[in-house]
Each structure stands twice: as structure tokens, then as C-alpha cells.
Design an enzyme around this catalytic site. Structure first.
Site, PDB file in Angstrom:
ATOM      1  N   HIS A 177      -2.091  -1.401  -8.944  1.00  0.00           N
ATOM      2  CA  HIS A 177      -2.887  -1.836 -10.088  1.00  0.00           C
ATOM      3  C   HIS A 177      -4.367  -1.527  -9.808  1.00  0.00           C
ATOM      4  O   HIS A 177      -4.767  -1.432  -8.638  1.00  0.00           O
ATOM      5  CB  HIS A 177      -2.681  -3.350 -10.289  1.00  0.00           C
ATOM      6  N   PRO A 178      -5.205  -1.350 -10.826  1.00  0.00           N
ATOM      7  CA  PRO A 178      -6.621  -1.017 -10.597  1.00  0.00           C
ATOM      8  C   PRO A 178      -7.395  -1.986  -9.707  1.00  0.00           C
ATOM      9  O   PRO A 178      -8.429  -1.603  -9.143  1.00  0.00           O
ATOM     10  CB  PRO A 178      -7.202  -1.008 -12.017  1.00  0.00           C
ATOM     11  N   LYS A 179      -6.918  -3.211  -9.544  1.00  0.00           N
ATOM     12  CA  LYS A 179      -7.614  -4.156  -8.671  1.00  0.00           C
ATOM     13  C   LYS A 179      -7.220  -4.006  -7.202  1.00  0.00           C
ATOM     14  O   LYS A 179      -7.799  -4.653  -6.335  1.00  0.00           O
ATOM     15  CB  LYS A 179      -7.320  -5.597  -9.117  1.00  0.00           C
ATOM     16  N   LYS A 180      -6.244  -3.157  -6.936  1.00  0.00           N
ATOM     17  CA  LYS A 180      -5.743  -3.037  -5.570  1.00  0.00           C
ATOM     18  C   LYS A 180      -6.532  -2.002  -4.761  1.00  0.00           C
ATOM     19  O   LYS A 180      -7.449  -1.367  -5.262  1.00  0.00           O
ATOM     20  CB  LYS A 180      -4.255  -2.683  -5.599  1.00  0.00           C
ATOM     21  N   ILE A 181      -6.165  -1.839  -3.485  1.00  0.00           N
ATOM     22  CA  ILE A 181      -6.921  -0.972  -2.570  1.00  0.00           C
ATOM     23  C   ILE A 181      -6.972   0.468  -3.062  1.00  0.00           C
ATOM     24  O   ILE A 181      -8.011   1.116  -3.057  1.00  0.00           O
ATOM     25  CB  ILE A 181      -6.304  -1.023  -1.156  1.00  0.00           C
TER      26      ILE A 181
END
Length: 370
Positions: A177-181
Site C-alpha cells: 500500500h502507498p503507506k508502506k516501505i
């Protein structure tokens, strides 16, 4: 506005995507296979199966293990609801465990008392980029013959005692997801050293379909959980910068630590000796006397995007009612729900921006505490 998160997309990926579009091969191409091989080699697993979300990774893992109605699955109460939703989706009962407030991960001392003859799986969550305490979890799993599925959605590149998260359990699940590393827009991956499980998940992600003598055969009642070629291309380019991304995140965490550590109004993240934290999120815990939501609003007025840590499943109405969950059993999770603040952290942040966020937070806390 200083963003909470900001994906690092290399410019080269635009040309990659152009070539994919020109080829007309948007699914079932070489990019997904290359991405799988890259992740497997990096994390240290024999097989990697790319899917369309971290949620799908968890869901297919439970299906592959045969989890069904009548089974129980133990996991953390303090987690994004997807962890528990997939348990519910396969018909099993989620058995929730309170957390250790110092790490935000499940309290391993509470697991054994929750294991029954119906327990099929333990899902430790490596929250915010920090490993759960895996050794006692694995010992209990072996003793009671239950499977372990790691929810490593936030922990791509994190380590436990020098070994990479996602390689301890029967299956390890990651999110992109875009919030991940790293991100593929939406996406996820399942890692395993078990050939049979890998094959089953490959079938399940693609309608249960395989080929025999050049003809389509449907082996299982599968789903459409595939990752596409464009998503895989995004992931491949970012994999090349993974260690740089992690290094910058850890540096930003150190800057925050230096600015916030002395304040009695906020507690910075702690990292046990066994864990190598990669800071998918930098989550602090506010003094109980401070109204967290007021702090978030004040930071927004200063041009800072901040958020809550994550959610307490026992407070979600559906689960609260269905399983008659008692709040007193989840005191640590409840405090984390009401007092946690996630601060901006991503490789594009400058030291000056981090300093501004930290100073703004301290200023807001002092005013709120008066």
C-alpha cells in the site's frame, strides 16, 4: 502541508510502464515473476506469490491452511481491521490478545491461555515496522501444533534477531500500500518455504486455474487476487532502493527521538534488542491527560499531517457485539487507540521539516496540557 507519507517512485518507472502499455501484456507477464523473485531473494524465502493487496495475502494464506468455520485464530487486538476481517471471512473465530504498550505488538505472555483444541493459527502482527517477539510464539505454535502466519504488512525489511520478518512462520504476508516501505499502488505478497502452500496460493489467486496438456483446468474454487504488470514494475524499481529507503527512515526516527525523548508528555517508540525497527510509521504515545484528537487538529493547523496509530478491534461495533468483547481485557490496546499519534515519516522529509514537526508537537502538547 508536511505529508504523513510520500511514496518514493523512481523516475525510471515511467518508461517501464510505457513499455508495458505498448506491449499490450498487462497481466501474466514477466514483471510479476521478476518482482516475486526479487522479493524472495531479498527477504530470504524460497517462494513468493504476488497478490493484489496485503489483505488478499492474509486471506489466501488462511484458505491455503484450510482454516474454516469452527476454527480459532489468535491475533493482536491493536491492528488494522484487515488482520481480523480475513479470519471472519473464512468463517473462523478471531481470538484477540492485548498488546505490550512498549512495542504496540501482541503480549506473548497472554497467548498460551488462549490456545484451545480449536486453535488453528496464530497471526503475530509486526506493527509499524517492528517485529513481534517471535521466539516464544514459535515455541507455542510447535508445542500445540498450530500454524503461524506473520502479518508483516508494515515490516518489509524489518528483522528479528538478525533474521528478516516474514520468514519465521509457515507463511509471511506483506503489503505494498502507498503507506508502506515500498508500494505498488495496491498490492501484497505471500512468502513461504513450503512448496505445497505456495502452489495452493498460486492457484487460489488466479481462479484456481492451471494448465494441463495445453488446456485450462480449474483445480480449486479460487479468486482473482492477481498483481498486474504495471504494479510489479513499480515494485521492482523500488526494490533497488530498499536499503536506502530504510536507512533514511531510521535516520528520521533518530532525529525525532533526539527532539522528543526528554518530554514527559510524549513517549517515543522503543525498540527491544531483538528487533531491527524499519519505521513504516513513527508512532508516539501521549500522556493520558492529553486529548489526542485535539493535538491532531492543532498540528493540522500548523500544516502537519498526522494520524492515529491504528485501531483496537474490540472497539469495532461488529466484533464488540458478535463476540461480546470486554474492554477491560484490552487496556493497553485501548490506551494505544486513544493516545497514539503517527508523525510524518518518509524518505523525502528533510531534517528541518522533522525539527519543525517535533517542535510543533511539543508546543501543542504544552498548551494542551495546561
Amino acid at each position: 502541508m508536511i505529508k504523513l507519507t510520500d511514496p518514493c517512485i523512481p523516475s525510471e518507472v515511467y518508461e517501464d510502464i510505457k513499455k508495458i502499455l505498448q506491449s499490450g501484456l498487462l497481466v501474466h507477464g514477466k514483471m510479476v515473476e521478476l518482482f516475486e523473485k526479487s522479493v524472495a531473494a531479498c527477504i530470504g524465502a524460497r517462494w513468493a506469490i504476488a497478490v493484489n493487496s496485503g489483505t488478499s495475502a492474509l486471506h489466501l494464506s488462511l484458505l491455503a491452511l484450510g482454516v474454516q468455520k469452527g476454527d480459532e485464530v489468535i491475533t493482536s487486538d491493536f491492528t488494522f481491521p484487515a488482520t481480523v476481517n480475513v479470519i471472519e471471512a473464512v468463517g473462523a473465530k478471531p481470538v484477540l490478545i492485548d498488546i505490550n504498550l512498549a512495542t504496540f505488538n501482541l503480549n506473548v505472555d497472554l497467548i498460551k491461555s488462549k490456545i484451545t483444541k480449536k486453535t488453528k493459527v496464530i497471526i503475530p502482527v509486526h506493527l509499524f515496522g517492528q517485529s513481534a517477539d517471535m521466539e516464544p510464539i514459535l515455541e507455542m505454535a510447535k508445542q500445540f501444533r498450530v500454524a503461524v502466519v506473520e502479518d508483516a504488512a508494515c515490516a518489509f525489511g524489518a528483522k528479528y534477531k538478525g533474521r528478516t520478518c516474514g520468514t519465521f512462520g509457515d507463511l509471511g504476508c506483506f503489503s505494498f500500500h502507498p503507506k508502506k516501505i515500498i508500494t505498488t499502488g495496491e498490492g501484497g505478497i505471500v512468502l513461504t518455504d513450503n512448496f505445497s502452500l505456495a502452489q495452493t496460493i498460486r492457484l487460489l489467486r488466479n481462479h484456481g486455474m492451471t494448465y494441463k496438456n495445453g488446456r485450462v483446468k480449474f483445480i480449486l474454487p479460487g479468486l482473482n487476487n492477481r498483481l498486474n504488470e504495471i504494479q510489479a514494475a513499480l515494485g521492482i524499481r523500488q526494490m533497488k532502493n530498499l536499503q536506502k529507503i530504510i536507512k533514511k527512515r531510521r535516520q528520521i526516527a533518530k532525529w525525532y527521538d533526539a527532539s522528543l525523548a526528554e518530554s514527559p508528555l510524549v513517549r517515543i517508540p522503543s525498540s527491544p534488542k531483538y528487533a531491527t525497527h524499519i519505521y513504516q510509521a513513527y508512532v508516539v504515545l501521549l500522556n493520558k491527560k492529553i486529548k489526542r484528537d485535539s493535538v491532531l487538529k492543532a498540528l493540522k493547523l500548523k500544516g502537519i499531517e498526522a494520524g492515529i496509530g491504528t485501531y483496537s478491534v474490540h472497539q469495532i461495533e461488529y466484533y464488540k457485539k458478535k463476540y461480546r468483547l470486554v474492554a477491560d481485557l484490552f487496556k493497553q490496546s485501548r490506551e494505544a487507540l486513544t493516545q497514539s499519534v503517527s508523525l510524518p515519516i518518509h524518505p523525502n522529509l528533510t531534517k528541518a521539516e522533522v525539527s519543525f514537526v517535533a517542535k510543533s508537537l511539543l508546543s501543542v502538547l504544552k498548551k494542551t496540557h495546561l
